[in-house]
Design a protein around this motif. Structure first.
Motif, PDB file in Angstrom:
ATOM      1  N   PHE A  20       0.836  -1.199   0.000  1.00  0.00           N
ATOM      2  CA  PHE A  20       0.000   0.000   0.000  1.00  0.00           C
ATOM      3  C   PHE A  20       0.875   1.254   0.000  1.00  0.00           C
ATOM      4  CE2 PHE A  20      -2.137   3.382   2.368  1.00  0.00           C
ATOM      5  CZ  PHE A  20      -3.277   3.553   1.593  1.00  0.00           C
ATOM      6  N   GLU A  21       1.904   1.238   0.830  1.00  0.00           N
ATOM      7  CA  GLU A  21       2.788   2.399   0.923  1.00  0.00           C
ATOM      8  C   GLU A  21       3.459   2.698  -0.421  1.00  0.00           C
ATOM      9  OE1 GLU A  21       6.371   4.208   3.687  1.00  0.00           O
ATOM     10  OE2 GLU A  21       5.857   2.095   3.887  1.00  0.00           O
ATOM     11  N   SER A  22       3.892   1.667  -1.108  1.00  0.00           N
ATOM     12  CA  SER A  22       4.623   1.894  -2.352  1.00  0.00           C
ATOM     13  C   SER A  22       3.718   2.126  -3.567  1.00  0.00           C
ATOM     14  CB  SER A  22       5.567   0.722  -2.641  1.00  0.00           C
ATOM     15  OG  SER A  22       4.837  -0.457  -2.854  1.00  0.00           O
ATOM     16  N   HIS A  23       2.459   1.680  -3.512  1.00  0.00           N
ATOM     17  CA  HIS A  23       1.606   1.750  -4.698  1.00  0.00           C
ATOM     18  C   HIS A  23       0.350   2.621  -4.555  1.00  0.00           C
ATOM     19  CE1 HIS A  23       4.038  -1.778  -5.615  1.00  0.00           C
ATOM     20  NE2 HIS A  23       3.762  -1.527  -6.875  1.00  0.00           N
ATOM     21  N   ARG A  24      -0.140   2.835  -3.357  1.00  0.00           N
ATOM     22  CA  ARG A  24      -1.419   3.531  -3.206  1.00  0.00           C
ATOM     23  C   ARG A  24      -1.407   4.694  -2.209  1.00  0.00           C
ATOM     24  NH1 ARG A  24      -2.079   1.612  -7.402  1.00  0.00           N
ATOM     25  NH2 ARG A  24      -3.366  -0.163  -7.925  1.00  0.00           N
ATOM     26  N   LEU A  25      -0.301   4.919  -1.535  1.00  0.00           N
ATOM     27  CA  LEU A  25      -0.268   5.950  -0.503  1.00  0.00           C
ATOM     28  C   LEU A  25      -0.583   7.335  -1.062  1.00  0.00           C
ATOM     29  CD1 LEU A  25       0.110   6.692   2.426  1.00  0.00           C
ATOM     30  CD2 LEU A  25       2.573   6.845   2.017  1.00  0.00           C
ATOM     31  N   SER A  26      -0.043   7.677  -2.216  1.00  0.00           N
ATOM     32  CA  SER A  26      -0.293   9.006  -2.781  1.00  0.00           C
ATOM     33  C   SER A  26      -1.779   9.187  -3.112  1.00  0.00           C
ATOM     34  CB  SER A  26       0.568   9.255  -4.020  1.00  0.00           C
ATOM     35  OG  SER A  26       0.273   8.315  -5.025  1.00  0.00           O
ATOM     36  N   LEU A  27      -2.426   8.140  -3.577  1.00  0.00           N
ATOM     37  CA  LEU A  27      -3.861   8.195  -3.851  1.00  0.00           C
ATOM     38  C   LEU A  27      -4.653   8.400  -2.556  1.00  0.00           C
ATOM     39  CD1 LEU A  27      -6.147   7.946  -5.917  1.00  0.00           C
ATOM     40  CD2 LEU A  27      -6.047   5.467  -5.574  1.00  0.00           C
ATOM     41  N   ALA A  28      -4.252   7.709  -1.506  1.00  0.00           N
ATOM     42  CA  ALA A  28      -4.911   7.858  -0.207  1.00  0.00           C
ATOM     43  C   ALA A  28      -4.727   9.262   0.346  1.00  0.00           C
ATOM     44  CB  ALA A  28      -4.373   6.822   0.768  1.00  0.00           C
ATOM     45  N   GLU A  29      -3.530   9.810   0.220  1.00  0.00           N
ATOM     46  CA  GLU A  29      -3.267  11.171   0.708  1.00  0.00           C
ATOM     47  C   GLU A  29      -4.111  12.194  -0.053  1.00  0.00           C
ATOM     48  OE1 GLU A  29       1.239  10.994   2.450  1.00  0.00           O
ATOM     49  OE2 GLU A  29       1.016  11.016   0.269  1.00  0.00           O
ATOM     50  N   ARG A  30      -4.265  11.979  -1.332  1.00  0.00           N
ATOM     51  CA  ARG A  30      -5.114  12.882  -2.127  1.00  0.00           C
ATOM     52  C   ARG A  30      -6.561  12.788  -1.676  1.00  0.00           C
ATOM     53  NH1 ARG A  30      -6.462  12.840  -8.507  1.00  0.00           N
ATOM     54  NH2 ARG A  30      -7.883  14.603  -8.424  1.00  0.00           N
ATOM     55  N   ALA A  31      -7.024  11.573  -1.431  1.00  0.00           N
ATOM     56  CA  ALA A  31      -8.404  11.387  -0.971  1.00  0.00           C
ATOM     57  C   ALA A  31      -8.629  12.093   0.367  1.00  0.00           C
ATOM     58  CB  ALA A  31      -8.720   9.897  -0.861  1.00  0.00           C
ATOM     59  N   ILE A  32      -7.668  11.980   1.268  1.00  0.00           N
ATOM     60  CA  ILE A  32      -7.779  12.656   2.566  1.00  0.00           C
ATOM     61  C   ILE A  32      -7.852  14.169   2.359  1.00  0.00           C
ATOM     62  CG2 ILE A  32      -6.533  13.201   4.698  1.00  0.00           C
ATOM     63  CD1 ILE A  32      -5.509  10.287   4.632  1.00  0.00           C
ATOM     64  N   SER A  33      -7.014  14.692   1.478  1.00  0.00           N
ATOM     65  CA  SER A  33      -6.999  16.139   1.228  1.00  0.00           C
ATOM     66  C   SER A  33      -8.318  16.621   0.633  1.00  0.00           C
ATOM     67  CB  SER A  33      -5.830  16.528   0.328  1.00  0.00           C
ATOM     68  OG  SER A  33      -6.064  16.122  -1.007  1.00  0.00           O
ATOM     69  N   GLU A  34      -9.059  15.720   0.011  1.00  0.00           N
ATOM     70  CA  GLU A  34     -10.354  16.076  -0.571  1.00  0.00           C
ATOM     71  C   GLU A  34     -11.514  15.747   0.363  1.00  0.00           C
ATOM     72  OE1 GLU A  34     -10.920  14.972  -4.628  1.00  0.00           O
ATOM     73  OE2 GLU A  34      -8.892  15.577  -5.181  1.00  0.00           O
ATOM     74  N   GLY A  35     -11.199  15.359   1.608  1.00  0.00           N
ATOM     75  CA  GLY A  35     -12.240  15.175   2.606  1.00  0.00           C
ATOM     76  C   GLY A  35     -12.729  13.766   2.827  1.00  0.00           C
ATOM     77  N   TYR A  36     -12.103  12.793   2.201  1.00  0.00           N
ATOM     78  CA  TYR A  36     -12.515  11.403   2.381  1.00  0.00           C
ATOM     79  C   TYR A  36     -11.936  10.834   3.672  1.00  0.00           C
ATOM     80  CZ  TYR A  36     -14.310  10.975  -2.385  1.00  0.00           C
ATOM     81  OH  TYR A  36     -15.044  11.118  -3.535  1.00  0.00           O
ATOM     82  N   SER A  37     -12.663   9.929   4.274  1.00  0.00           N
ATOM     83  CA  SER A  37     -12.150   9.111   5.371  1.00  0.00           C
ATOM     84  C   SER A  37     -11.530   7.881   4.718  1.00  0.00           C
ATOM     85  CB  SER A  37     -13.293   8.713   6.302  1.00  0.00           C
ATOM     86  OG  SER A  37     -12.842   7.782   7.251  1.00  0.00           O
ATOM     87  N   VAL A  38     -10.243   7.680   4.920  1.00  0.00           N
ATOM     88  CA  VAL A  38      -9.530   6.600   4.238  1.00  0.00           C
ATOM     89  C   VAL A  38      -9.200   5.490   5.221  1.00  0.00           C
ATOM     90  CG1 VAL A  38      -7.445   5.984   2.952  1.00  0.00           C
ATOM     91  CG2 VAL A  38      -8.578   8.167   2.510  1.00  0.00           C
ATOM     92  N   HIS A  39      -9.523   4.263   4.819  1.00  0.00           N
ATOM     93  CA  HIS A  39      -9.251   3.066   5.610  1.00  0.00           C
ATOM     94  C   HIS A  39      -8.372   2.137   4.785  1.00  0.00           C
ATOM     95  CE1 HIS A  39     -12.606   3.667   8.590  1.00  0.00           C
ATOM     96  NE2 HIS A  39     -12.973   4.488   7.621  1.00  0.00           N
ATOM     97  N   ILE A  40      -7.573   1.347   5.475  1.00  0.00           N
ATOM     98  CA  ILE A  40      -6.805   0.296   4.830  1.00  0.00           C
ATOM     99  C   ILE A  40      -6.951  -0.975   5.657  1.00  0.00           C
ATOM    100  CG2 ILE A  40      -4.702   1.116   5.933  1.00  0.00           C
ATOM    101  CD1 ILE A  40      -3.102  -0.249   3.730  1.00  0.00           C
ATOM    102  N   ALA A  41      -7.182  -2.080   4.978  1.00  0.00           N
ATOM    103  CA  ALA A  41      -7.226  -3.395   5.617  1.00  0.00           C
ATOM    104  C   ALA A  41      -6.119  -4.227   4.986  1.00  0.00           C
ATOM    105  CB  ALA A  41      -8.583  -4.066   5.405  1.00  0.00           C
TER     106      ALA A  41
END
Length: 92
Positions: A20-41
């Motif tokens: 997740f850190e190497s492939h999706r972290l930037s997408l998650a950070e963008r989602a957070i900046s746009e107001g999303y609650s981000v979860h990872i399992a």
């Protein structure tokens, strides 16, 4: 992603935290900046606390990366369903 994401959540399901850190972290950070609650399992290999500090709600789930085991897959699915049900009330 929309400009207003009030009460919106995203759940990323990956087998291990470092992927997740190497492939999706930037997408998650963008989602957070746009107001999303981000979860990872995912399986915790030591990075979940790092994600939590970034504002990502991290949930440890025991995925296996090796042999195909029907029972392990079943228990992983049950774990995902339980995680979804428990967090369903928090806008998933």
């Amino acid at each position: 992603m929309g400009t207003r994401a009030l009460n919106k959540s995203i759940l990323f399901v990956v087998n291990v935290d470092w992927f997740f850190e190497s492939h999706r972290l930037s997408l998650a950070e963008r989602a957070i900046s746009e107001g999303y609650s981000v979860h990872i399992a995912c399986k915790d290999t030591g990075r979940l606390e790092f994600f939590r500090k970034l504002g990502i709600q991290a949930h440890s789930l025991n995925f296996t990366r090796s042999k195909q085991n029907i029972w392990q897959n079943f228990f992983t699915l049950v774990g995902l369903l339980f995680l979804y049900r428990v967090n369903q009330k928090s806008a998933w």
